[in-house]
Each structure stands twice: as structure tokens, then as C-alpha cells.
Enzyme design. Structure first.
Site, PDB file in Angstrom:
ATOM      1  N   LYS A  53      -6.772 -29.455  -7.895  1.00  0.00           N
ATOM      2  CA  LYS A  53      -7.924 -29.316  -8.826  1.00  0.00           C
ATOM      3  C   LYS A  53      -8.832 -30.693  -9.439  1.00  0.00           C
ATOM      4  O   LYS A  53     -10.093 -30.222  -9.117  1.00  0.00           O
ATOM      5  CB  LYS A  53      -7.494 -28.150 -10.100  1.00  0.00           C
ATOM      6  CG  LYS A  53      -6.483 -27.532 -10.153  1.00  0.00           C
ATOM      7  CD  LYS A  53      -6.239 -26.822 -10.948  1.00  0.00           C
ATOM      8  CE  LYS A  53      -5.295 -25.750 -11.470  1.00  0.00           C
ATOM      9  NZ  LYS A  53      -4.425 -25.261 -12.368  1.00  0.00           N
ATOM     10  N   GLN A  97      -2.896 -27.219 -18.307  1.00  0.00           N
ATOM     11  CA  GLN A  97      -1.988 -26.305 -17.179  1.00  0.00           C
ATOM     12  C   GLN A  97      -1.058 -25.891 -17.637  1.00  0.00           C
ATOM     13  O   GLN A  97      -0.006 -26.480 -18.231  1.00  0.00           O
ATOM     14  CB  GLN A  97      -1.599 -28.048 -15.909  1.00  0.00           C
ATOM     15  CG  GLN A  97      -0.356 -27.013 -14.595  1.00  0.00           C
ATOM     16  CD  GLN A  97      -1.397 -26.615 -14.016  1.00  0.00           C
ATOM     17  OE1 GLN A  97      -2.523 -26.665 -13.631  1.00  0.00           O
ATOM     18  NE2 GLN A  97      -1.016 -25.084 -13.732  1.00  0.00           N
ATOM     19  N   ASP A 120     -10.259 -20.950 -17.838  1.00  0.00           N
ATOM     20  CA  ASP A 120      -9.057 -20.544 -17.090  1.00  0.00           C
ATOM     21  C   ASP A 120      -8.993 -19.098 -17.194  1.00  0.00           C
ATOM     22  O   ASP A 120      -8.454 -18.071 -17.017  1.00  0.00           O
ATOM     23  CB  ASP A 120      -8.166 -21.370 -17.163  1.00  0.00           C
ATOM     24  CG  ASP A 120      -7.233 -22.474 -16.632  1.00  0.00           C
ATOM     25  OD1 ASP A 120      -7.678 -21.492 -15.634  1.00  0.00           O
ATOM     26  OD2 ASP A 120      -6.220 -22.686 -16.512  1.00  0.00           O
TER      27      ASP A 120
END
Ligand code: NDP
Length: 318
Positions: A53, A97, A120
Site C-alpha cells: 500500500k 491494518q 477502508d
């Protein structure tokens, strides 16, 4: 019949080309989109995901700020880190994460992310916007699946779509997106009866169960589109022997590497389906591309309007 293979790289490259134009417009207005990536502990798979990412940010000229608290970190420590990132003007997106260590209250941490920085799409506010069909930040993997369909010219409208899996991060948002695109959606899960018969009636199948090669070729209707979200790391030699019994070259590769990545859909489905995403090289690439897209979108929505950029005007229409 042999399916059209929907390579993720082609869609990713097209999305990145579009994003570069939008990032240039923002930069011209003095705004560099910024993504904070919070990686707790030493989970090897998470490290690779976060590294990929951050590499994507660097490729596109998005500012990235990595944070790596130790595995022993507490819920309160993470809440104060997120609060600080919520306040920072140079951070447009906050990525925490998953999975977080067991002592951390993951839900509380995810809910502490400001909805306007929720790149997200996991925050209840983002999910609520999705349910009610309002514009917002949508979970990256399902959004990526929709991009694959749209950019391949595969129409969801009127299609029978079957989503295998009902998780909050993939199955549920996927089903909602397909419904908003006017598909007739069936959601399946571990208690669903007669799975093969349901899948056989589908024009579009999205497999997101985390079950290696479970979806068999004979389940797939002729010409159906199959989107394979499954990302299953095989490390057990006996399982590899069983799965790859008729794929000697894959078994060899497994023996050399000690692991193999497979989807939820048996590769024999390519003989029946009209279109199929590969694993690896399919949906996974789009997940990162949509994270980049959400970061740019969050920057435009939060900072672009004030700066009066043309990109901000574009968002107001979408
Ligand atoms: P979860 O484990 O949270 O959910 C799995 C879902 O599949 C559940 O709803 C479960 O049903 C259902 N399921 C499990 N076994 C069966 C079965 N035998 N028959 C029918 N349904 C079943 O997984 P995620 O949604 O997080 O992820 C799904 C897969 O997608 C994983 O392989 C994951 O690695 C991958 N993934 C890939 C991404 C990418 O970027 N390519 C991103 C995110 C995920 P129930 O609810 O009844 O338990």
C-alpha cells in the site's frame, strides 16, 4: 469454451492513470493527499500488505505516513494515535491494518477513525451511507470488484448475482453494491443449503469465503462471470498434494516455495465461465487501487472544496 481472464493489472493501471490527473489537480491547489498506515506488531502477511500500500502511494505521489506500534500496544494507545491522526490536516485517510492483536478492541479502534478519513470504508457511518445508497467511502475490495465489472462492460443490471460470504468487509458491502447496480442478489453463507444449485443460476458469482478452490466448475453456469475474492495461503503439504493432484506444475512450484496462493474458485471454472478473475493477479490489485482512489477522494472532499479545485467540483457531481 474458455473464459476471458480479467487481469487486475489492466484495471489497476487505468485507475492509476485517472488518479494521476486528479492528484495533479489537487497538487496545483497546494493539496497533497496523505495516507496514514497503522501496522501493529509483526504479522508477516500484514507487513506485506502495508508495504504494498505504501509502495502504491509512492508510485502515485500520495504522501504516506507509516506507524508501527508494538504488538503489546493497548486499545487506549491506539485510540490516542487515531485521535492524533484525525486532527492532522495533512492526513486524508487512516488505514488500520487488520487483524489487531487480541488485547485490542478492534471495533472501538475502527469506530474512532473519523468517517471523513475512513478510506477502508469500515466505519458504521460509511456502511450506513452504503446501505442508504448515498455517496461515501466504500470498502475497497467490493468497490474493486464493481470496477472490474464496469470496466469489463459486464452489466449488473437485471443480472442474477450470487455473493458467497457475508462478512462486514467483503460479502455484505458487495451484495449492497450489486443491489444498487440493479442486480438481483442472493447472499450465501456457511448455513446455506444447496449451494451448487444456487451458484448455477447466477450470471455473476462473487466468491469471498476463504475456502481454497471450493467452488467447482460444475457449479458455474455456462458463460457466467466469476469474481474470485478468495486469497488462501496454502502451506500444508498434504493439502497441496490434494489440491494440485492434477496440476503437477503448481505442485512443483509449491514444493520449491513452501506455499501457494489460491482463490475460492477451482481453476477448471475457466472452461465454463464467460469471464473469470485470476488469483493471484485479480481482485487483490484492485483492493489497493481503490484504497488509493478513496484517499484521493477523501482529500478532495475534505480539503478540495475549500481550495476550490476543479477536482472538488468533480466529486460534488459523483
Ligand atoms: P470471513 O471469514 O470474515 O467470512 C467468510 C464468509 O464465508 C462468512 O460469511 C462465512 O459464512 C462464509 N463461508 C465460509 N465457509 C463457507 C462455506 N463452506 N459455504 C458457504 N459459505 C461459507 O472472510 P472475509 O470476508 O474477510 O474474506 C473472505 C476471503 O476473501 C478470504 O479468502 C480473504 O483472504 C479474502 N479477501 C481478499 C481480499 C483481496 O484484496 N483480494 C480482501 C479481503 C478479503 P458464515 O457467515 O456463516 O460464517
Amino acid at each position: 469454451m474458455s473464459a476471458r481472464i480479467l487481469q487486475g493489472s489492466a484495471f489497476r493501471d487505468a485507475i492509476y492513470a485517472e488518479l494521476r490527473g486528479e492528484i495533479d489537480a489537487l497538487r496545483a491547489a497546494g493539496i497533497t493527499p496523505g495516507l496514514a498506515a497503522v501496522l501493529v506488531g509483526e504479522n508477516p502477511a500484514s507487513k506485506i500488505y502495508v508495504r504494498n500500500k505504501i509502495a502504491a502511494c509512492e508510485q502515485l505521489g500520495i504522501f504516506s505516513a507509516p506507524f508501527a506500534p508494538p504488538a503489546s500496544t493497548t486499545t487506549d494507545e491506539l485510540l490516542s494515535l487515531v485521535a492524533e491522526l484525525n486532527r492532522r490536516d495533512d492526513i486524508d485517510g487512516i488505514l488500520v491494518q487488520l487483524p489487531l492483536p487480541p488485547q485490542v478492541d478492534s471495533k472501538r479502534v475502527l469506530e474512532s477513525v473519523s468517517p471523513e478519513k475512513d478510506v477502508d470504508g469500515f466505519h458504521p457511518v460509511s456502511l450506513g451511507r452504503l446501505v442508504s445508497g448515498r455517496a461515501g467511502l466504500v470498502a475497497c475490495t467490493p468497490a474493486g470488484c464493481m470496477e472490474i465489472l464496469r470496466r469489463s462492460g459486464i452489466r449488473a443490471e437485471g443480472a442474477n448475482a450470487v455473493v458467497l460470504g457475508r462478512s462486514d468487509i467483503v460479502g455484505k458491502p458487495m451484495a449492497l453494491l450489486l443491489m444498487h447496480a440493479n442486480a438481483t442478489v442472493t447472499i450465501c453463507h456457511s448455513k446455506t443449503r444447496n449451494l451448487p444449485e444456487i451458484v448455477e443460476r447466477a450470471d455473476i458469482v462473487v466468491a469471498a469465503m476463504g475456502r481454497p478452490w471450493m467452488v467447482q466448475p460444475e457449479w458455474i453456469g455456462a458463460g457466467a462471470t466469476v469474481i474470485d475474492v478468495g486469497t488462501n495461503q496454502i502451506t500444508d503439504a498434504a493439502e497441496a498434494e490434494r489440491l494440485f493432484a492434477r496440476y503437477p506444475e503448481r505442485l512443483e512450484a509449491f514444493k520449491k516455495k513452501g506455499s501457494a496462493l489460491v482463490g475460492d474458485v477451482h481453476p477448471g471454472a475457466a472452461e465454463v465461465a464467460g469471464a473469470l478473475t485470476p488469483v493471484p493477479g485479480g481482485v487483490g490489485l484492485l483492493t489497493i487501487a481503490m484504497l488509493m482512489s478513496n484517499t484521493v477522494k477523501a482529500a478532495r472532499l475534505r480539503r478540495g472544496r475549500a481550495a476550490g479545485t476543479p477536482a472538488a467540483a468533480g466529486v460534488a457531481r459523483s
